[in-house]
Design a protein around this motif. Structure first.
Motif, PDB file in Angstrom:
ATOM      1  N   GLU B   5       0.828  -1.205   0.000  1.00 49.53           N
ATOM      2  CA  GLU B   5       0.000   0.000   0.000  1.00 49.53           C
ATOM      3  C   GLU B   5       0.859   1.250   0.000  1.00 49.53           C
ATOM      4  O   GLU B   5       0.637   2.187  -0.746  1.00 49.53           O
ATOM      5  N   THR B   6       1.847   1.242   0.867  1.00 42.66           N
ATOM      6  CA  THR B   6       2.732   2.387   0.972  1.00 42.66           C
ATOM      7  C   THR B   6       3.399   2.675  -0.363  1.00 42.66           C
ATOM      8  O   THR B   6       3.481   3.814  -0.811  1.00 42.66           O
ATOM      9  N   ARG B  11       4.252   5.812  -5.153  1.00 36.61           N
ATOM     10  CA  ARG B  11       4.296   5.831  -6.610  1.00 36.61           C
ATOM     11  C   ARG B  11       3.378   6.927  -7.146  1.00 36.61           C
ATOM     12  O   ARG B  11       3.746   7.726  -8.009  1.00 36.61           O
ATOM     13  N   ARG B  12       2.187   6.967  -6.571  1.00 39.86           N
ATOM     14  CA  ARG B  12       1.219   7.960  -7.018  1.00 39.86           C
ATOM     15  C   ARG B  12       1.737   9.382  -6.758  1.00 39.86           C
ATOM     16  O   ARG B  12       1.588  10.273  -7.581  1.00 39.86           O
ATOM     17  N   ARG B  44       0.391  15.012   0.292  1.00 41.49           N
ATOM     18  CA  ARG B  44      -0.612  14.063   0.760  1.00 41.49           C
ATOM     19  C   ARG B  44      -1.712  13.993  -0.291  1.00 41.49           C
ATOM     20  O   ARG B  44      -2.346  15.010  -0.600  1.00 41.49           O
ATOM     21  N   PRO B  45      -1.919  12.815  -0.868  1.00 34.12           N
ATOM     22  CA  PRO B  45      -2.937  12.705  -1.910  1.00 34.12           C
ATOM     23  C   PRO B  45      -4.328  12.636  -1.300  1.00 34.12           C
ATOM     24  O   PRO B  45      -4.537  11.933  -0.305  1.00 34.12           O
ATOM     25  N   ILE B  46      -5.236  13.383  -1.867  1.00 37.67           N
ATOM     26  CA  ILE B  46      -6.631  13.238  -1.458  1.00 37.67           C
ATOM     27  C   ILE B  46      -7.474  13.073  -2.709  1.00 37.67           C
ATOM     28  O   ILE B  46      -7.108  13.519  -3.798  1.00 37.67           O
ATOM     29  N   HIS B 110     -12.883  24.002  -7.553  1.00 39.12           N
ATOM     30  CA  HIS B 110     -14.043  23.126  -7.638  1.00 39.12           C
ATOM     31  C   HIS B 110     -13.690  21.916  -8.506  1.00 39.12           C
ATOM     32  O   HIS B 110     -13.156  22.084  -9.608  1.00 39.12           O
ATOM     33  N   ALA B 111     -13.977  20.731  -7.999  1.00 39.44           N
ATOM     34  CA  ALA B 111     -13.701  19.524  -8.779  1.00 39.44           C
ATOM     35  C   ALA B 111     -14.798  19.323  -9.815  1.00 39.44           C
ATOM     36  O   ALA B 111     -15.958  19.123  -9.464  1.00 39.44           O
ATOM     37  N   LEU B 112     -14.429  19.401 -11.068  1.00 41.29           N
ATOM     38  CA  LEU B 112     -15.432  19.224 -12.131  1.00 41.29           C
ATOM     39  C   LEU B 112     -15.676  17.740 -12.395  1.00 41.29           C
ATOM     40  O   LEU B 112     -16.742  17.337 -12.835  1.00 41.29           O
ATOM     41  N   THR B 113     -14.636  16.941 -12.141  1.00 45.22           N
ATOM     42  CA  THR B 113     -14.771  15.483 -12.187  1.00 45.22           C
ATOM     43  C   THR B 113     -14.231  14.973 -10.862  1.00 45.22           C
ATOM     44  O   THR B 113     -13.795  15.761 -10.030  1.00 45.22           O
ATOM     45  N   GLU B 114     -14.220  13.678 -10.677  1.00 47.90           N
ATOM     46  CA  GLU B 114     -13.470  13.158  -9.544  1.00 47.90           C
ATOM     47  C   GLU B 114     -12.009  13.511  -9.776  1.00 47.90           C
ATOM     48  O   GLU B 114     -11.511  13.411 -10.909  1.00 47.90           O
ATOM     49  N   VAL B 115     -11.376  13.966  -8.713  1.00 50.37           N
ATOM     50  CA  VAL B 115     -10.043  14.544  -8.864  1.00 50.37           C
ATOM     51  C   VAL B 115      -9.094  13.973  -7.819  1.00 50.37           C
ATOM     52  O   VAL B 115      -9.497  13.746  -6.679  1.00 50.37           O
ATOM     53  N   THR B 116      -7.880  13.721  -8.206  1.00 44.03           N
ATOM     54  CA  THR B 116      -6.842  13.419  -7.226  1.00 44.03           C
ATOM     55  C   THR B 116      -5.975  14.656  -7.049  1.00 44.03           C
ATOM     56  O   THR B 116      -5.417  15.172  -8.019  1.00 44.03           O
ATOM     57  N   VAL B 117      -5.933  15.132  -5.833  1.00 43.04           N
ATOM     58  CA  VAL B 117      -5.155  16.327  -5.520  1.00 43.04           C
ATOM     59  C   VAL B 117      -4.012  15.948  -4.604  1.00 43.04           C
ATOM     60  O   VAL B 117      -4.213  15.223  -3.628  1.00 43.04           O
ATOM     61  N   LEU B 118      -2.829  16.414  -4.920  1.00 43.18           N
ATOM     62  CA  LEU B 118      -1.697  16.254  -3.998  1.00 43.18           C
ATOM     63  C   LEU B 118      -1.573  17.539  -3.203  1.00 43.18           C
ATOM     64  O   LEU B 118      -1.271  18.600  -3.762  1.00 43.18           O
ATOM     65  N   ARG B 119      -1.803  17.431  -1.915  1.00 40.98           N
ATOM     66  CA  ARG B 119      -1.698  18.632  -1.083  1.00 40.98           C
ATOM     67  C   ARG B 119      -0.262  18.780  -0.607  1.00 40.98           C
ATOM     68  O   ARG B 119       0.274  17.907   0.087  1.00 40.98           O
TER      69      ARG B 119
END
Lengths: 262, 262
Positions: B5-6, B11-12, B44-46, B110-119
């Motif tokens: 998992e880690t 990787r992401r 941190r990915p959200i 605003h997320a227009l689609t599902e989004v992966t954000v790296l904070r």
DNA sequence: CGGACTATTGATTTGCGTCAAAGATTGTGG
DNA sequence: CCACAATCTTTGACGCAAATCAATAGTCCG
């Protein structure tokens, strides 16, 4: 004689650069050394007559333009010849500072009145930025204020009707002219109705009608190059103006220095 | 299990940050060390579901948002509830990078689609910028590209009719999606007509009619979240689109490094 | 399968543009 | 310092692009 002339010129340079330093220090923290470095920037003053373009879009420019007096408009011109003004620049503004890192995509500069411009070589600005990271940061921040204003212009032109667009613009300029003196209810703003239209994306005719309405509502007076705001509350309400985007980062709590040590 | 998992997570992170580095290096010159410093940024990915605001205007944010996947809109909201989208952000964009130097006046995301954000914490970005001036310069330059696009939006909304506004937007996105692959004539652009309207300052109904016209003129196809450009020349002509403001500084001659030595 | 968005189309209204012409101001040269 | 030109402002009549209102079809998703 020559000496006198020289000192007059150097005085003028210093005054213009001082305006710029003051502007930077409204939002950034600079040491005495850093301030001095900016003040010592080499600059060549030029006088531009009203209605002249003095920086042309797409031209490779080796200088930045510090506005020392007068009013200038930044614009983009369409093939049809119509222009969209994308910013007004007032004394103390380094109008095309962003060209330091990105020479393209800023548009041209047009003298709306007779203007004194201090031309500062890119090289000199770069070397000050390289030596003093905190100065580079102040430059960057200054550019981002410009961008924040631009964002408001998109909203203004995109989402508000004619009266509101003008109201918002008059509020913006009031705050900007008064940034180190508190908000101003009267200021010189020597633009024609045609030019107002180029800024808020309306025809001169409709600007005229809208100004008439604003006058009749006793919100403002405008004429002979001067704006007088009679009812700040109503004007901000009409223009949906919230000064936060212009001044929040001038609050002492918000002033930041990230680069170049403490 | 945990280890797997880690490594998936890391990787992401690496992929997202790599996108960002690639983006920066399209316009800026960075040494291997500097690239590595950016790649090593803590993040941190959200995951944000579609139709969620994940950065709120006026909120003090201690993070920047690197878009790793999906499509996001930057917007300003008026009291009436109507929104003006002021930018689209695609994977690789650090959407609110400017908050590093100026936390106010950027609007919400605003997320227009599902989004992966790296904070990415402001602190970390600041410290990389402080250590590597050339990275700070690259950040600054990236922000100025954003501002150049914004300038075009003012022109777009202010000076063009409905079809031309849409045409210009489709051209912009084509170039931006293809920035490291050459211009694209087809790309995913999962926005509703309502959202297109929020971007180009039109109602959804009028967007619909204008898209129909563009289809009938055989300039584009659009539907199911995908844009296909059939006639690039005509589309750019209609939208008065000149890609210079987006790509001129990616030309080898133009790439610059001013700060942080050679 | 049903409920909620999203897209499409029509009818009508409206804010702003366009065209035109008459005043008011400003600036300039004699 | 005046006269005349050029520019800027103001007002009216009319047209049009886009907004608004409204209703019907897709389309996606739980």
């Amino acid at each position: 004689m020559l000496k006198d002339e020289t000192s007059v010129v150097s005085r003028r340079l210093h005054d213009g650069l001082q305006l710029f330093v003051t502007r930077l220090m409204a939002r950034s923290i600079l040491t005495a050394d850093e301030q001095q470095a900016v003040l010592s920037l080499p600059a060549r003053p030029i006088t531009v007559r009203a209605k002249q373009d003095f920086v042309h879009e797409g031209e490779d420019n080796a200088h930045c333009s510090l506005i020392a007096s007068g009013l200038v408009g930044r614009f983009r011109q369409l093939r049809s010849g119509t222009r969209q003004i994308t910013a007004f620049h007032i004394p103390g503004d380094m109008a095309d500072l962003s060209s330091i890192v990105r020479p393209v995509g800023i548009g041209g500069l047009h003298a709306l009145t007779e203007v004194t411009v201090l031309r500062v070589p890119h090289e000199a600005i770069r070397s000050v930025a390289a030596r003093y990271p905190a100065v580079a940061e102040a430059f960057w921040r200054d550019c981002m204020l410009d961008a924040a204003i631009l964002m408001q212009w998109v909203v203004n032109v995109g989402r508000r009707d004619a009266r509101a667009r003008l109201a918002h613009l008059f509020c913006e300029m009031s705050i900007r002219y008064g940034i180190d003196r508190g908000m101003l209810t009267a200021y010189d703003f020597p633009v024609t109705q045609e030019q107002l239209g180029e800024a808020v994306a309306l025809t001169a005719v409709h600007v005229n009608r809208s100004l008439k309405a604003l006058r009749e509502e006793k919100l403002i007076s405008i004429g002979s190059g001067r704006v007088i705001i009679h009812d700040w509350d109503q004007l901000t309400k009409l223009g949906a103006f919230d000064s936060g985007y212009l001044i929040d980062d001038t609050l002492p709590v918000r002033k930041k220095r990230l680069l170049g040590g403490e």
